[in-house]
Design a protein around this motif. Structure first.
Motif, short mmCIF file in Angstrom:
data_model
loop_
_atom_site.label_atom_id
_atom_site.label_comp_id
_atom_site.label_asym_id
_atom_site.label_seq_id
_atom_site.Cartn_x
_atom_site.Cartn_y
_atom_site.Cartn_z
N SER A 1 83.50 0.09 -55.56
CA SER A 1 84.50 0.55 -54.60
C SER A 1 83.83 1.29 -53.45
O SER A 1 83.29 2.39 -53.64
CB SER A 1 85.52 1.47 -55.29
N GLY A 2 83.86 0.68 -52.27
CA GLY A 2 83.30 1.34 -51.10
C GLY A 2 84.06 2.59 -50.73
O GLY A 2 83.48 3.57 -50.24
N CYS A 3 85.37 2.60 -51.02
CA CYS A 3 86.20 3.76 -50.71
C CYS A 3 85.76 4.96 -51.55
O CYS A 3 85.60 6.07 -51.03
CB CYS A 3 87.67 3.43 -50.98
N ASP A 4 85.54 4.75 -52.85
CA ASP A 4 85.10 5.84 -53.72
C ASP A 4 83.73 6.36 -53.29
O ASP A 4 83.47 7.56 -53.32
CB ASP A 4 85.05 5.38 -55.17
N ALA A 5 82.85 5.45 -52.89
CA ALA A 5 81.52 5.86 -52.46
C ALA A 5 81.60 6.75 -51.22
O ALA A 5 80.88 7.75 -51.10
CB ALA A 5 80.66 4.64 -52.17
N VAL A 6 82.50 6.41 -50.29
CA VAL A 6 82.67 7.23 -49.09
C VAL A 6 83.22 8.60 -49.45
O VAL A 6 82.77 9.63 -48.91
CB VAL A 6 83.60 6.51 -48.08
N ILE A 7 84.20 8.64 -50.36
CA ILE A 7 84.78 9.92 -50.77
C ILE A 7 83.73 10.81 -51.44
O ILE A 7 83.62 12.00 -51.14
CB ILE A 7 85.98 9.68 -51.71
N VAL A 8 82.96 10.22 -52.35
CA VAL A 8 81.92 10.99 -53.04
C VAL A 8 80.88 11.48 -52.05
O VAL A 8 80.47 12.65 -52.07
CB VAL A 8 81.28 10.15 -54.16
N ALA A 9 80.43 10.60 -51.16
CA ALA A 9 79.41 10.98 -50.18
C ALA A 9 79.91 12.09 -49.26
O ALA A 9 79.16 13.03 -48.95
CB ALA A 9 78.99 9.75 -49.36
N SER A 10 81.16 11.99 -48.83
CA SER A 10 81.70 13.01 -47.94
C SER A 10 81.88 14.34 -48.66
O SER A 10 81.67 15.41 -48.08
CB SER A 10 83.05 12.55 -47.35
N THR A 11 82.24 14.29 -49.94
CA THR A 11 82.37 15.52 -50.72
C THR A 11 81.01 16.19 -50.90
O THR A 11 80.88 17.42 -50.78
CB THR A 11 82.98 15.22 -52.10
N ILE A 12 79.99 15.40 -51.17
CA ILE A 12 78.64 15.95 -51.30
C ILE A 12 78.19 16.57 -49.98
O ILE A 12 77.63 17.68 -49.96
CB ILE A 12 77.66 14.85 -51.75
N ALA A 13 78.46 15.90 -48.87
CA ALA A 13 78.07 16.43 -47.56
C ALA A 13 78.83 17.72 -47.26
O ALA A 13 78.25 18.68 -46.72
CB ALA A 13 78.34 15.37 -46.48
N MET A 14 80.12 17.75 -47.57
CA MET A 14 80.91 18.95 -47.33
C MET A 14 80.38 20.12 -48.16
O MET A 14 80.21 21.24 -47.65
CB MET A 14 82.38 18.70 -47.69
N ALA A 15 80.10 19.86 -49.46
CA ALA A 15 79.59 20.92 -50.32
C ALA A 15 78.25 21.44 -49.80
O ALA A 15 78.01 22.66 -49.77
CB ALA A 15 79.45 20.40 -51.75
N ARG A 16 77.39 20.52 -49.38
CA ARG A 16 76.09 20.93 -48.86
C ARG A 16 76.27 21.79 -47.60
O ARG A 16 75.58 22.79 -47.41
CB ARG A 16 75.23 19.70 -48.57
N GLY A 17 77.18 21.38 -46.73
CA GLY A 17 77.42 22.14 -45.51
C GLY A 17 77.98 23.52 -45.76
O GLY A 17 77.74 24.45 -44.99
N LEU A 18 78.75 23.67 -46.86
CA LEU A 18 79.34 24.97 -47.20
C LEU A 18 78.44 25.79 -48.12
O LEU A 18 78.82 26.90 -48.51
CB LEU A 18 80.71 24.75 -47.88
N GLY A 19 77.29 25.23 -48.47
CA GLY A 19 76.38 25.95 -49.36
C GLY A 19 76.84 25.97 -50.80
O GLY A 19 76.53 26.92 -51.55
N LEU A 20 77.58 24.94 -51.23
CA LEU A 20 78.11 24.87 -52.58
C LEU A 20 77.34 23.86 -53.42
O LEU A 20 76.82 22.87 -52.89
CB LEU A 20 79.60 24.48 -52.57
N GLN A 21 77.29 24.10 -54.72
CA GLN A 21 76.75 23.13 -55.65
C GLN A 21 77.80 22.05 -55.90
O GLN A 21 79.01 22.30 -55.78
CB GLN A 21 76.38 23.82 -56.97
#
Length: 349
Positions: free
Chosen positions: A264-284
């Motif tokens: 699922s390309g949609c799930d991959a985009v959601i996971v990738a964006s969540t990882i990027a958001m967490a990294r930007g906010l300094g979250l694990q």
């Protein structure tokens, strides 16, 4: 369902329908020669009465002679026993490992609640948490879990095992209790556990009635040195709001986005964006429900730092987790994607 099918085909169904039609027969005779409109009304009344009688009989068959559905009777039994089960020590934890994706090093454990019922055997939380949330038992159960996790950490320490943080779920009702930080502190002090070894997970989909109170309680808990995680991220209606308002340190991506990650390309985009958001906010960030090597490889490519799931470690009693703590890694260290999916969804329960 088999009993219901036999009932529909059996003589009792035909008899009930005949009774309904017979009940309207005098009206049919009385209406002999009446306008067609009146006759049609009587026919509809007869049909409605027959359907009502069939529904009543079906209901009685499904509910049983006592008038209570089997599932409902079991739920009532479990709910009535919750308080005494806590006192009698019928609840326990099974622990599941969390690992970093780089070296598959053990970085933590999640304590998953089980009810060792004297008659029904081992019961998973999806069968009783909803019942506990309808009463004050959910708060008592949550408090038991915090103390039990601290006690288990102390027992592992006495056994000379290396310790990793243990995560325990807390309910929305607990978060609205101002005395929760004081209770947690007493548990930590009673068992001489450093606060950094206790992690509290807040389910993202839970409905927090008093967000201001919950935020204040979590801020006090974090000030004590505890780790606060947002569990099942992406399944609720206020995920970003929780990320913004609650003092969390870790986001756990729900398994529903991991299940079809490879296709699922949609799930991959959601996971990738969540990882990027967490990294930007300094979250694990941690991905739940990893059940095969393809998912692990994809999460590595997306840069997800931590994972959890059956592919690496199945939930196990405390005694069986000793080997995992001693090794600091899965029993079979995985280095390349492998085929063979595990039973889906169970490791979150």
């Amino acid at each position: 369902m088999a009993r219901l099918a036999r009932f529909r085909r059996g003589p009792r169904a035909r008899a009930l329908l005949c009774c309904a039609l017979a009940a309207c027969l005098p009206l049919g005779i009385w209406l002999d020669g009446a306008p067609l409109r009146h006759v049609a009304q009587v026919a509809l009344m007869s049909l409605a009465l027959g359907c009502a009688m069939l529904w009543w009989a079906r209901r009685r068959l499904l509910l049983g002679q006592g008038g209570t559905a089997p599932a409902s009777a079991r739920n009532s039994e479990l709910q009535a026993r919750l308080d005494s089960a806590i006192v009698d020590g019928e609840f326990c934890f099974h622990y599941q490992g969390k690992f970093d994706t780089a070296q598959l090093r053990l970085v933590g454990l999640e304590a998953l609640l089980r009810w060792d019922h004297p008659h029904h055997g081992l019961i998973y939380p999806n069968a009783f948490i909803g019942l506990a949330e309808q009463t004050d038992a959910i708060a008592a159960l949550g408090n038991w879990g915090i103390d039990a996790a601290c006690r288990q950490l102390a027992q592992w320490r006495v056994a000379g095992l290396p310790l990793v943080p243990v995560a325990v779920n807390v309910s929305a009702r607990q978060l609205c209790q101002p005395h929760l930080p004081d209770f947690v502190l007493r548990c930590l002090q009673r068992h001489a556990i450093p606060p950094a070894l206790l992690e509290l997970e807040v389910t993202e989909s839970c409905c927090i009635d008093d967000m201001a109170q919950a935020t204040q309680v979590l801020c006090r808990l974090r000030a004590l040195g505890l780790v606060i995680s947002l569990d099942d991220y992406g399944t609720g209606h206020s995920g970003l709001s929780h990320v913004r308002m609650l003092p969390i340190q870790t986001i756990k991506i729900d398994r529903c986005f991991i299940r079809d990650l490879g296709s699922s390309g949609c799930d991959a985009v959601i996971v990738a964006s969540t990882i990027a958001m967490a990294r930007g906010l300094g979250l694990q960030v941690l991905a739940e429900g990893v059940e095969n090597g393809e998912q692990l490889a994809q999460l590595r490519r997306l840069g997800c730092p931590q994972v959890q799931g059956f592919y690496l470690h199945r939930p196990a009693p405390a005694a069986d987790v000793a080997a995992l703590l001693a090794a600091g890694a899965p029993a079979c260290r995985v280095t390349a994607p492998q085929h063979g999916a595990m039973r889906r969804g169970a490791d979150a329960q």
